[in-house]
Every structure is written in structure tokens, then in C-alpha cells.
Design a protein around this motif. Structure first.
Motif, PDB file in Angstrom:
ATOM      1  N   GLU A  87       0.563  -1.107   0.377  1.00  0.00           N
ATOM      2  CA  GLU A  87       0.103  -0.366  -0.303  1.00  0.00           C
ATOM      3  C   GLU A  87       1.073   1.535  -0.117  1.00  0.00           C
ATOM      4  O   GLU A  87       0.617   2.027  -0.489  1.00  0.00           O
ATOM      5  CB  GLU A  87      -1.085   0.301   1.291  1.00  0.00           C
ATOM      6  N   ALA A  90       1.997   1.591  -3.405  1.00  0.00           N
ATOM      7  CA  ALA A  90       0.908   2.577  -4.267  1.00  0.00           C
ATOM      8  C   ALA A  90       0.950   3.661  -4.352  1.00  0.00           C
ATOM      9  O   ALA A  90       0.055   4.595  -4.549  1.00  0.00           O
ATOM     10  CB  ALA A  90      -0.427   1.694  -4.191  1.00  0.00           C
ATOM     11  N   GLU A  91       0.967   4.045  -2.804  1.00  0.00           N
ATOM     12  CA  GLU A  91       0.856   5.784  -2.345  1.00  0.00           C
ATOM     13  C   GLU A  91       1.961   6.269  -3.612  1.00  0.00           C
ATOM     14  O   GLU A  91       1.891   7.844  -3.752  1.00  0.00           O
ATOM     15  CB  GLU A  91       1.052   6.197  -1.014  1.00  0.00           C
ATOM     16  N   THR A  97       2.990  -2.859  -9.358  1.00  0.00           N
ATOM     17  CA  THR A  97       1.599  -3.415  -7.610  1.00  0.00           C
ATOM     18  C   THR A  97       2.056  -4.342  -7.328  1.00  0.00           C
ATOM     19  O   THR A  97       2.063  -5.298  -8.049  1.00  0.00           O
ATOM     20  CB  THR A  97       0.393  -2.867  -8.023  1.00  0.00           C
ATOM     21  N   TYR A  98       1.764  -5.023  -5.856  1.00  0.00           N
ATOM     22  CA  TYR A  98       1.504  -6.544  -6.080  1.00  0.00           C
ATOM     23  C   TYR A  98       1.061  -6.541  -4.550  1.00  0.00           C
ATOM     24  O   TYR A  98       0.497  -5.578  -3.716  1.00  0.00           O
ATOM     25  CB  TYR A  98       3.279  -6.855  -5.503  1.00  0.00           C
ATOM     26  N   SER A  99       0.518  -7.594  -4.730  1.00  0.00           N
ATOM     27  CA  SER A  99      -0.278  -8.723  -3.281  1.00  0.00           C
ATOM     28  C   SER A  99      -0.159  -9.661  -2.707  1.00  0.00           C
ATOM     29  O   SER A  99       0.425 -10.602  -4.191  1.00  0.00           O
ATOM     30  CB  SER A  99      -1.342  -7.588  -3.655  1.00  0.00           C
ATOM     31  N   GLN A 101      -1.743 -12.940  -2.621  1.00  0.00           N
ATOM     32  CA  GLN A 101      -3.421 -13.626  -2.951  1.00  0.00           C
ATOM     33  C   GLN A 101      -3.250 -15.090  -2.623  1.00  0.00           C
ATOM     34  O   GLN A 101      -2.911 -15.014  -2.480  1.00  0.00           O
ATOM     35  CB  GLN A 101      -3.398 -13.363  -4.586  1.00  0.00           C
ATOM     36  N   PRO A 112      -8.518 -13.538  -5.363  1.00  0.00           N
ATOM     37  CA  PRO A 112      -8.505 -12.755  -6.668  1.00  0.00           C
ATOM     38  C   PRO A 112      -9.479 -12.277  -7.342  1.00  0.00           C
ATOM     39  O   PRO A 112     -10.505 -12.419  -7.474  1.00  0.00           O
ATOM     40  CB  PRO A 112      -7.808 -14.549  -7.529  1.00  0.00           C
ATOM     41  N   VAL A 113      -9.119 -11.122  -8.420  1.00  0.00           N
ATOM     42  CA  VAL A 113     -10.244  -9.927  -8.930  1.00  0.00           C
ATOM     43  C   VAL A 113     -10.284 -10.698 -10.624  1.00  0.00           C
ATOM     44  O   VAL A 113     -11.308 -10.776 -11.267  1.00  0.00           O
ATOM     45  CB  VAL A 113      -9.953  -8.974  -8.627  1.00  0.00           C
ATOM     46  N   THR A 114      -9.116 -10.812 -10.889  1.00  0.00           N
ATOM     47  CA  THR A 114      -9.420 -10.535 -12.408  1.00  0.00           C
ATOM     48  C   THR A 114      -9.438 -12.235 -12.427  1.00  0.00           C
ATOM     49  O   THR A 114      -8.801 -13.548 -11.977  1.00  0.00           O
ATOM     50  CB  THR A 114      -7.892  -9.780 -12.850  1.00  0.00           C
ATOM     51  N   GLU A 117      -5.829 -13.369 -12.643  1.00  0.00           N
ATOM     52  CA  GLU A 117      -5.852 -14.118 -11.341  1.00  0.00           C
ATOM     53  C   GLU A 117      -5.848 -15.151 -11.181  1.00  0.00           C
ATOM     54  O   GLU A 117      -5.478 -15.690 -10.616  1.00  0.00           O
ATOM     55  CB  GLU A 117      -5.995 -13.044 -10.173  1.00  0.00           C
ATOM     56  N   LEU A 138      -6.331  -4.715 -18.070  1.00  0.00           N
ATOM     57  CA  LEU A 138      -7.711  -4.152 -17.052  1.00  0.00           C
ATOM     58  C   LEU A 138      -7.453  -2.170 -17.374  1.00  0.00           C
ATOM     59  O   LEU A 138      -6.398  -1.786 -17.778  1.00  0.00           O
ATOM     60  CB  LEU A 138      -7.002  -4.005 -15.866  1.00  0.00           C
ATOM     61  N   GLY A 139      -8.302  -1.699 -17.791  1.00  0.00           N
ATOM     62  CA  GLY A 139      -9.396  -1.018 -17.502  1.00  0.00           C
ATOM     63  C   GLY A 139      -8.663  -0.404 -18.892  1.00  0.00           C
ATOM     64  O   GLY A 139      -7.751   1.122 -19.280  1.00  0.00           O
ATOM     65  N   TYR A 143      -0.994  -5.096 -19.123  1.00  0.00           N
ATOM     66  CA  TYR A 143       0.034  -5.654 -18.301  1.00  0.00           C
ATOM     67  C   TYR A 143       0.813  -6.858 -18.104  1.00  0.00           C
ATOM     68  O   TYR A 143       0.226  -7.599 -18.919  1.00  0.00           O
ATOM     69  CB  TYR A 143      -1.023  -5.505 -16.116  1.00  0.00           C
ATOM     70  N   ARG A 184       2.332  -6.565 -10.441  1.00  0.00           N
ATOM     71  CA  ARG A 184       1.635  -5.964 -12.152  1.00  0.00           C
ATOM     72  C   ARG A 184       2.648  -5.255 -12.660  1.00  0.00           C
ATOM     73  O   ARG A 184       3.010  -3.784 -11.484  1.00  0.00           O
ATOM     74  CB  ARG A 184       0.293  -6.306 -11.818  1.00  0.00           C
TER      75      ARG A 184
END
Ligand code: HEM
Ligand code: HEM
Ligand code: HEM
Lengths: 188, 419
Positions: A87, A90-91, A97-99, A101, A112-114, A117, A138-139, A143, A184
Motif C-alpha cells: 500500500e 501504491a502511494e 503493484t503487488y499483493s 493473494q 483473486p479478482v481478474t 489472477e 485491465l481498464g 499489463y 503487475r
């Protein structure tokens, strides 16, 4: 270092990068970039787990680690430390970006969302020891997405997750792939 | 050029709609938020964060921008851009502005949490406009509402035997940190012609004399000239924290260092609440509540408040059980700390940095009112009782005259899930 990366990542897709492998100006590929990032993340998390949490909670027994570390005046869990790092990044930048999951997350924010993922987290469960790499859109932006397995290296990984009231899975064992680190990078 | 011309003049004609309750006091300091005349949302965003960022961080914001910037949330953001304050808090939209300056319909949680019942069967059939209005969840501050907290504080008594508010300790802390401090009396100082005798008595009995602060420390300018009326900004030299908090509140925001323009202090006449007619011209500065020489903080804790505030809630205070306890404390019939004044709830003694200090921002815990749970109510009352009381609109109007008549089921639900 940061500027070269920005230029190469922004100006080229992986195909171009690998095609002109002989060109010294090409810089590093997205995969080299994410592999390197993962190495740093993984090492930092291991060091925090062992030299901070493990040492102070189990060997020296001077402090506890707790999900509610603020209220309990305790240490944040390694997975939380990891998320706070993500986070904070990300600021400061949108160059990666990373997470952390999982298909069976304690924190539903880590599900996972995408499509990539979901596919990748399943892949690393089905193919132990392997990483997963794929491009996704994405959007409206492209990526490069890399997913690295996160393995239950110690019995506490499994027991803490199995006992947690928010965990959808209660039969993790040592050696299981519990989830994955998703990194990503935007392409061109 | 043309722009500069118009911009520097009276700006009231540019107002496109009345400002919210939160910002009406500074609505003519346009440039504080509109930092660039040609700027878009990102410019405004910086202004929002400039004033509210610290508060969000200390609330452990559940929905910080950093959780949404990951491209994996692109689909969600297309529905509701949670990275910008103005997505939910539009200014100058009076007709559609709800509590806390929210300009979205109350069921906004639905956009991302529509499938909540799949994971939480207890939530089946709940309306999405109740998530944040029933005393169960907040968008930003859930410090007293998270599940394990509810469980930890389940089964607490309505009123604790040990009920007591935290007391001020700034003076003892100061003396401990500055052991060479010498208290002063009238005999130690040079008397000033301009001052009437009672000023000396007040001063000698005050904290300033205890910590060795005398007339010249406030009344003399850097080049040694006597100042008959020192400016309020002087207080901040020693009281930085109080100043910061005060200027973030609806009492002091017009004096904030963050405004791009100097405004006069707030007065009840400029306010939107109900005030005593006799108070309308009173200017809100430090000495309005505790006079500069007397420094009477007991008076500041409710008598001062009631000299201005005259809405239903404020006027009901003295008859309420809290108000009765406060009278008993002032009369010395109960122990110090057992009474409840206006300040106990609105200006509580809280941990700031390593110190316990009086919170001078009266808005810090006002809305959503669950912010009062941890630092205020739970000093004396159990969590369940407190949540119920804060959710009872009538109780707020009559200043907590009787036991709560509503019940919020959040703790029951948290316990149920443990079974
Ligand atoms: C410790 C004593 C006091 C307490 C606990 C207190 C409490 C409050 C609170 C909670 C608010 C915020 C209301 C809101 O945001 O809706 C407020 C606003 C305000 N108070 Fe006080 N107050 C006190 C003393 C005073 C005094 C002495 C005056 C008059 C000089 C005063 C004048 C005002 C004004 C003008 C506002 C702004 C109203 C507006 O923006 O519409 N208050 N006060
Ligand atoms: C920036 C201006 C102000 C300064 C520098 C200031 C400074 C202080 C200081 C140093 C204390 C003692 C704190 C402690 O012992 O921890 C105090 C207490 C207090 N102040 Fe102020 N103050 C200011 C404005 C106000 C205003 C406008 C109000 C009323 C709305 C107010 C109400 C109170 C109350 C009620 C207490 C005592 C609370 C208690 O006993 O628990 N102050 N103030
Ligand atoms: C005479 C003493 C008091 C004064 C001058 C005062 C002042 C105020 C003011 C000006 C407001 C905002 C009203 C509005 O927006 O219309 C308010 C709201 C509130 N006050 Fe007080 N108050 C006093 C005592 C108390 C006490 C003793 C408590 C706690 C036991 C308390 C708890 C609250 C709560 C919970 C709210 C509602 C916040 C919300 O839901 O919007 N107040 N008070």
C-alpha cells in the motif's frame, strides 16, 4: 535505474524486448524485473518472519504478533507487513503493484479478482514449484502479470490459517501452496 | 490577467451553490481548495488530503486510496472511483448532501459488496442503506466496530463500577520534564500600570504562574514593546498541539494556517446552529473559553459552552444524569473525574503523541458518532450499551436522559458467528 526501467517498460512489450536481446540498450525484461522484485519481497518477508516475529515472540517471548497489533500493542503479522508495504508503494508509484493473494483468503480483499489472477493462482497450486506469467488488459491498459507461489514453509502457517474463523479452508498442511504473490507491471 | 482581476475581488458571486456544513465557514477562501483555477479533481484531492489526511490515517481508514490504485480494481473503479474524495463528497450540492457531506445515495456500499450475504448469511436481506447508518459499519473509521473488538467487549456492564474519565496531566508532565521550573508569585514580577488588580490575583492562581510564565512572556514583543492585546497566534508558540487541533475544528478553522487567506475568528452569528442571542457577536479564540489570566478550565468545560450553544441537545445537558454528575463534581460531592461535562465528550483527554492532552478539535469524534466509543463512552459504559445509545436519535436530542430504546445487533451477530 528507475528511469531506465520506466523508459524500457513504457516503450516496449516483452516481444520486442526478447527479439532485440542482443541490443545493449534494451534494458531488462518485465519478467526479469518482477523476478527481481519478488526476490526482494520474499527475502524481506522471510527476514521479518524469522528475525523479528519468530525471535521476539517465540525465542525471547517479549512481545506477541497480532492481527490487531495497534490495539494489542503487538507486532503486525508478516502478511500484514507485506500488505502495508504494497500500500505504501501504491502511494508512491504506479510503475508496479503487488499483493499477496489466495484462492482461500482470510482477508477477502486478498481473493483473486481478474481472470488472470484466478487462472494463475490455480496454476501454481496445480504445478508446485512453478511461477506463472501472463499479459492481461485491465481498464484498457496492458499489463505483465507474474504470480509466485507462497508455500506453507512452517507448521504455524497452516495451523494459524486453519484455525482462523475467516479462513474458507481448514486443512492446509506444511508444503501446501497457500496462495501467491501477484506482481503487475504496466506495458507500453 | 482577466482571471487575476476577478479572482482577487469579492468572490461571493462565484459560489455555485451553498457549501456543506463542514466547509461553509471558509467558503469564501476559494483558493484553499481550488488551488489552481484550471485544475481538475487531482488538485482538489490534494487540498482534501492536506486538511483531512492526518485524521484519516489516525482513523486507520478502512478504504484508503492505496487499496484501490492497483489495476486489479479497474472494474470496480469504473463503477465508483474510490481513489478520489469528491466521488462521494461533492461540494456546493446542497440538495443532495447527506450526513457527513456524502453526496452519494445511502446504499453506496452495494456497488462493491452486493454479494456480502454469500459469505455472511446473517446479512441476507439487509438493505444496503443500513450498513453505515445502523451503528454497524463506517466507510472510513471502524476502530470500534471490527468483529474481534465487538467480541472482546461483549457482555460488558451498562455502567462500570470504575466509571471515571481520564484526567488532564499536561501540567504534571511538564513539571516532570522541566524539573528546574520555578513557580512565580506577584512578589516576583514587575507590576504593570495598565493592568487592574484582579488580573494579578487570577494570574497568581493560574497554571501559568505555576510553570513560571509571567506578564512579559505574552505581553512583550520581540523588541521589548508592551502589547496591550497579544494576538491569539501567540498562544501557539507554547501550545502547538492545542492550536493545531483547535484550527481543525468548527471553532477555529477560520484561523487555520492552511487557509490561503486570513479570516476573522468564528462567531455564533455566522454559524448555522442555534445560539444564545446574547452570544452572537462573541469571537471564538482561546480566551473565549478560558480567559487568558484565569485559565479556568472547569468553566471552559461547560459553562462557556452554554454561554453560546442553545440547541435542544445543549440545553438539555444540565438536567441530564451527566449534567447532574458534573454539578456534583464541581460542588466537591463526588471524586474528580466522575462527572461528565460537555468537554468530557467533545474535548476529551486523549493520547496525542506520548502525552495525554485535551483534544481541542470538537469535531474530531463528532461524526460518525461511533468515533466517541473508544475515547469517551467506554471509559464508563460497556460497548453494547454505548453503541445503542449513540444510535438512538432521541437520546442525542435530550442529551442522554434515559437508557437507550434502540438495540443494534452487531455484537450479537459477532458472537453468533463464533458458535
Ligand atoms: C467546551 C465548550 C464547547 C463545546 C463542547 C462546544 C461544542 C461544539 C461542537 C461539537 C461544535 C461542532 C458542531 C458541528 O460541527 O455541527 C461546535 C461548533 C460551534 N461552536 Fe461550540 N462548543 C463549545 C463552546 C463554544 C463557545 C464558547 C462558543 C461561542 C463563542 C461556541 C461557538 C460555536 C460556533 C460558532 C460553532 C460553529 C457552528 C457552525 O459552523 O455552524 N462554542 N461547538
Ligand atoms: C488555540 C486556542 C487554545 C489554546 C492554546 C488552549 C490551551 C489549553 C491548555 C494548555 C489546556 C490545558 C491542557 C491540559 O492540561 O492538558 C486547555 C484546557 C482546556 N481547554 Fe483550551 N485552549 C484553546 C482554546 C480553547 C477553546 C476555544 C475552548 C472551548 C471551546 C477550550 C476549552 C478547554 C477545556 C474545556 C479545557 C479543559 C478540559 C478538561 O479539564 O478536561 N480551549 N486549553
Ligand atoms: C452542554 C454540553 C454540550 C454541548 C454544548 C454540546 C454541543 C454539541 C453540538 C453543538 C453538537 C452538534 C449538534 C448538531 O449538529 O446539531 C453536538 C452533538 C453531539 N453531542 Fe454534544 N454537547 C454537549 C454535551 C454532550 C455530552 C455530555 C455528550 C456525551 C455524553 C455529547 C455527545 C454528543 C453526540 C453523540 C452528538 C451527536 C453527533 C451526531 O450524531 O451527529 N454531548 N453536541
Amino acid at each position: 535505474m528507475k528511469n531506465t526501467l520506466k523508459m524500457t517498460l513504457a516503450a516496449s512489450s516483452i516481444a520486442i524486448l526478447t527479439a532485440c536481446g542482443g541490443d545493449k540498450e534494451a534494458g531488462i525484461s518485465p519478467q526479469q524485473f518482477t523476478d527481481a522484485l519478488h526476490l526482494v519481497m520474499d527475502s524481506d518477508r522471510a527476514v521479518y518472519t524469522k528475525k523479528v516475529v519468530g525471535r521476539l515472540t517465540k525465542e525471547e517471548k517479549v512481545i506477541k504478533a497480532s492481527e490487531h497489533f495497534m490495539d494489542d500493542k503487538a507486532l503486525p503479522l508478516p502478511a500484514q507487513m507485506f500488505r502495508f508495504g504494497a500500500e505504501t508503494v501504491a502511494e508512491k508509484t504506479d510503475e508496479f503493484t503487488y499483493s499477496l493473494q489466495s484462492l482461500w483468503p482470510i482477508n477477502s480483499q486478498n481473493a483473486p479478482v481478474t481472470a488472470v489472477e484466478k487462472e494463475g493462482l490455480q496454476f501454481i497450486v496445480d504445478n508446485p514449484g512453478k511461477n506463472f506469467y501472463k499479459e492481461e488488459t485491465l481498464g484498457g491498459k496492458n499489463y505483465f502479470t507474474a504470480i509466485y507461489p507462497d508455500v506453507a514453509v512452517a507448521p504455524v502457517c497452516a495451523s494459524c490459517h486453519n484455525d482462523h474463523k475467516d479462513s474458507p479452508k481448514t486443512d492446509f498442511k506444511v508444503g501446501d501452496v497457500m496462495g501467491g504473490v501477484v506482481i503487475r507491471v504496466p506495458l507500453g | 490577467m482577466l482571471f487575476e482581476l476577478v479572482w482577487s475581488q469579492d468572490k461571493s458571486s462565484f459560489l455555485i451553490g451553498e457549501a456543506t456544513h463542514g466547509h461553509h465557514q471558509i467558503e469564501l477562501a476559494c483558493a484553499t481548495c481550488h488551488t489552481s483555477p484550471f485544475g481538475g479533481g487531482e488538485v482538489i484531492q490534494d487540498a482534501c488530503v492536506g486538511c483531512h489526511g492526518q485524521e484519516l490515517a489516525s482513523a486507520e481508514d478502512s478504504h484508503p486510496k492505496a487499496k484501490f490504485t492497483d489495476p486489479r480494481n479497474a472494474d470496480r473503479l469504473a463503477v465508483l472511483d474510490a481513489t478520489e474524495c469528491v466521488t462521494c463528497h461533492l461540494e456546493h450540492q446542497n440538495e443532495q448532501t447527506r450526513a457527513m457531506g456524502v453526496t452519494l445515495a445511502d446504499d453506496f456500499c452495494w456497488h462493491c459488496h452486493q454479494d456480502v450475504a454469500a459469505e455472511r448469511p446473517s446479512h441476507e436481506g439487509m438493505e444496503f442503506d443500513t450498513c453505515a447508518s445502523a451503528g454497524c459499519h463506517n466507510y472510513h473509521d471502524n476502530k470500534a466496530l471490527y468483529e474481534n473488538f465487538l467480541v472482546k467487549h461483549a457482555n460488558e456492564a451498562d455502567v462500570f463500577m470504575s466509571a471515571k474519565r481520564p484526567l488532564r496531566e499536561a501540567v504534571t508532565q511538564y513539571l516532570a520534564n522541566n524539573p528546574n521550573t520555578k513557580a512565580l508569585t506577584v512578589a516576583d514580577i514587575e507590576l504593570v500600570e495598565q493592568a487592574p488588580g484582579e488580573v494579578y490575583q487570577h494570574w497568581q492562581a493560574s497554571t501559568h504562574a505555576t510553570v513560571g510564565i509571567a506578564c512579559n512572556d505574552c505581553h512583550q514583543s520581540a523588541d521589548g514593546i508592551w502589547q496591550q492585546q497579544p494576538k491569539i497566534q501567540l498562544c501557539q508558540n507554547c501550545h502547538q498541539q492545542e492550536w493545531e487541533n483547535f484550527t481543525q475544528s468548527h471553532h477555529g478553522m477560520r484561523l487555520s494556517d492552511k487557509l490561503t487567506q486570513t479570516l476573522s475568528p468564528m462567531t455564533p452569528a455566522q454559524g448555522r446552529l442555534a445560539f444564545q442571542p446574547s452570544s452572537l457577536a462573541a469571537e471564538m479564540t482561546c480566551s473565549t473559553c478560558h480567559g487568558p489570566h484565569e485559565l479556568n478550565v472547569e468553566k471552559a468545560a461547560s459553562e462557556s459552552c452554554l454561554s453560546c450553544h442553545a440547541d435542544e441537545h445543549s440545553l438539555a445537558f444540565e438536567q441530564s444524569p451527566h449534567g447532574q454528575l458534573w454539578q456534583q463534581e464541581l460542588a466537591g460531592e463526588i471524586n474528580k473525574g466522575e462527572g461528565v461535562s460537555c468537554a468530557t465528550c467533545h474535548m476529551p483527554v486523549v493520547e496525542q503523541g506520548k502525552q495525554h492532552q485535551v483534544m481541542h478539535n470538537v469535531n474530531h469524534n463528532l461524526r460518525p458518532n461511533e468515533k466517541m466509543l473508544r475515547t469517551v463512552c467506554m471509559n464508563c459504559h460497556g460497548l453494547a450499551f454505548s453503541i445503542d445509545a449513540l444510535a438512538d436519535k432521541d437520546l442525542i436530542k435530550n442529551n442522554f436522559l434515559h437508557a437507550p430504546s434502540v438495540h443494534i445487533e452487531s455484537i450479537d451477530m459477532a458472537l453468533e458467528r463464533l458458535k
